[in-house]
Write a protein that holds these residues in place. Structure first.
Motif, PDB file in Angstrom:
ATOM      1  N   PHE A 191       8.980  -8.970   0.953  1.00 33.63           N
ATOM      2  CA  PHE A 191       8.781  -7.991  -0.108  1.00 33.63           C
ATOM      3  C   PHE A 191       9.431  -8.502  -1.390  1.00 33.63           C
ATOM      4  CE2 PHE A 191       8.122  -5.072   3.452  1.00 33.63           C
ATOM      5  CZ  PHE A 191       7.081  -4.280   2.977  1.00 33.63           C
ATOM      6  N   VAL A 192       8.699  -8.404  -2.510  1.00 35.43           N
ATOM      7  CA  VAL A 192       9.195  -8.825  -3.809  1.00 35.43           C
ATOM      8  C   VAL A 192       8.951  -7.698  -4.805  1.00 35.43           C
ATOM      9  CG1 VAL A 192       8.973 -10.534  -5.661  1.00 35.43           C
ATOM     10  CG2 VAL A 192       8.691 -11.238  -3.281  1.00 35.43           C
ATOM     11  N   ALA A 205       0.825  -1.208   0.000  1.00 40.58           N
ATOM     12  CA  ALA A 205       0.000   0.000   0.000  1.00 40.58           C
ATOM     13  C   ALA A 205       0.861   1.261   0.000  1.00 40.58           C
ATOM     14  CB  ALA A 205      -0.925  -0.002   1.207  1.00 40.58           C
ATOM     15  N   SER A 206       2.046   1.190   0.570  1.00 41.39           N
ATOM     16  CA  SER A 206       2.873   2.388   0.708  1.00 41.39           C
ATOM     17  C   SER A 206       4.070   2.440  -0.240  1.00 41.39           C
ATOM     18  CB  SER A 206       3.369   2.505   2.151  1.00 41.39           C
ATOM     19  OG  SER A 206       4.149   1.374   2.485  1.00 41.39           O
ATOM     20  N   ARG A 207       4.421   1.312  -0.843  1.00 39.97           N
ATOM     21  CA  ARG A 207       5.582   1.250  -1.740  1.00 39.97           C
ATOM     22  C   ARG A 207       5.169   0.540  -3.032  1.00 39.97           C
ATOM     23  NH1 ARG A 207      10.681   1.730   1.400  1.00 39.97           N
ATOM     24  NH2 ARG A 207      10.024   2.217   3.505  1.00 39.97           N
ATOM     25  N   PRO A 208       4.768   1.307  -4.042  1.00 35.96           N
ATOM     26  CA  PRO A 208       4.208   0.695  -5.252  1.00 35.96           C
ATOM     27  C   PRO A 208       5.182  -0.186  -6.032  1.00 35.96           C
ATOM     28  CG  PRO A 208       4.495   3.056  -5.534  1.00 35.96           C
ATOM     29  CD  PRO A 208       4.776   2.759  -4.102  1.00 35.96           C
ATOM     30  N   GLU A 209       6.476  -0.037  -5.793  1.00 38.64           N
ATOM     31  CA  GLU A 209       7.447  -0.878  -6.503  1.00 38.64           C
ATOM     32  C   GLU A 209       7.608  -2.261  -5.881  1.00 38.64           C
ATOM     33  OE1 GLU A 209       9.912   1.454  -3.470  1.00 38.64           O
ATOM     34  OE2 GLU A 209       8.102   1.781  -4.619  1.00 38.64           O
ATOM     35  N   TRP A 210       6.903  -2.503  -4.778  1.00 42.76           N
ATOM     36  CA  TRP A 210       7.008  -3.768  -4.053  1.00 42.76           C
ATOM     37  C   TRP A 210       5.635  -4.418  -3.866  1.00 42.76           C
ATOM     38  CZ3 TRP A 210      11.702  -5.685  -3.282  1.00 42.76           C
ATOM     39  CH2 TRP A 210      12.793  -4.806  -3.233  1.00 42.76           C
ATOM     40  N   GLY A 211       5.663  -5.732  -3.772  1.00 38.58           N
ATOM     41  CA  GLY A 211       4.494  -6.493  -3.361  1.00 38.58           C
ATOM     42  C   GLY A 211       4.870  -7.353  -2.174  1.00 38.58           C
ATOM     43  N   LEU A 212       3.885  -7.786  -1.428  1.00 38.18           N
ATOM     44  CA  LEU A 212       4.100  -8.685  -0.300  1.00 38.18           C
ATOM     45  C   LEU A 212       3.650 -10.087  -0.695  1.00 38.18           C
ATOM     46  CD1 LEU A 212       2.730  -6.370   2.492  1.00 38.18           C
ATOM     47  CD2 LEU A 212       5.087  -7.176   2.296  1.00 38.18           C
ATOM     48  N   VAL A 213       4.526 -11.051  -0.474  1.00 40.78           N
ATOM     49  CA  VAL A 213       4.222 -12.450  -0.771  1.00 40.78           C
ATOM     50  C   VAL A 213       4.227 -13.220   0.545  1.00 40.78           C
ATOM     51  CG1 VAL A 213       4.966 -14.528  -1.984  1.00 40.78           C
ATOM     52  CG2 VAL A 213       5.199 -12.287  -3.088  1.00 40.78           C
ATOM     53  N   PHE A 214       3.147 -13.937   0.788  1.00 39.98           N
ATOM     54  CA  PHE A 214       2.980 -14.714   2.016  1.00 39.98           C
ATOM     55  C   PHE A 214       3.146 -16.193   1.692  1.00 39.98           C
ATOM     56  CE2 PHE A 214       0.685 -10.792   2.349  1.00 39.98           C
ATOM     57  CZ  PHE A 214       0.984 -10.332   3.615  1.00 39.98           C
ATOM     58  N   THR A 215       3.906 -16.884   2.519  1.00 40.64           N
ATOM     59  CA  THR A 215       4.147 -18.307   2.310  1.00 40.64           C
ATOM     60  C   THR A 215       3.918 -19.088   3.592  1.00 40.64           C
ATOM     61  OG1 THR A 215       6.508 -18.033   2.786  1.00 40.64           O
ATOM     62  CG2 THR A 215       5.840 -17.947   0.465  1.00 40.64           C
TER      63      THR A 215
END
Length: 158
Positions: free
Chosen positions: A152-153, A122-132
């Motif tokens: 973060f990916v 939500a705060s860093r558009p160049e990153w996504g969060l991946v949950f494993t």
């Protein structure tokens, strides 16, 4: 790890296996978790464990090492193919850590990582969060360790 957009929920990565030795268990315990049942078989025998057992943190550390090695292998393969390699950011943390069974000298655990969810940051558009869901199982397939991880990916669409 692939770019955020290329990661599919449900993907399972076999991270590899690790055999725990008595010497390794004791060395880890001396350095990081010096409880009697991690340091001495006789002391462990006087507990509910009935003998020497590895620190749960030892198993988590092995999981982390195997995961990093799997990512390095995948990134090396992408480079050989001439494909771009995503940046990986830090992990904002983990949750739901469960040590389900004790790890004893001679135990060999198989480690795996399953993608369970992902969302753009939500705060860093160049990153996504991946949950494993990180896990380890004994040779019979009985679960020994599990926890939910997050990392973060890099995103392509940023």
């Amino acid at each position: 790890m692939l770019f955020f957009e290329d990661i599919e929920i449900g993907t399972i990565t076999r991270l590899g296996s690790h055999s725990f030795t008595e010497d390794e268990i004791v060395a880890f315990a001396r350095a990081f978790d010096p409880q009697a049942f991690h340091l001495d078989a006789a002391a462990g025998a006087r507990t509910h464990f009935g003998g020497l057992v590895a620190s749960g943190w030892h198993a988590v550390a092995i999981s982390s090492r195997l995961r990093a090695q799997a990512w390095a292998r995948q990134h090396a393969a992408l480079r050989r193919e001439g494909r771009p390699v995503p940046r990986l950011g830090p992990s904002p943390g983990f949750k739901n850590l469960k040590w389900l069974r004790p790890v004893r000298p001679g135990d060999t655990l198989a480690f795996a990582s399953e993608v369970t969810a992902k969302k753009p940051s939500a705060s860093r558009p160049e990153w996504g969060l991946v949950f494993t869901r990180e896990s380890a199982a004994d040779p019979a397939g009985a679960p020994v360790l599990e926890f939910t991880n997050c990392v973060f990916v890099e995103r392509l669409e940023a």
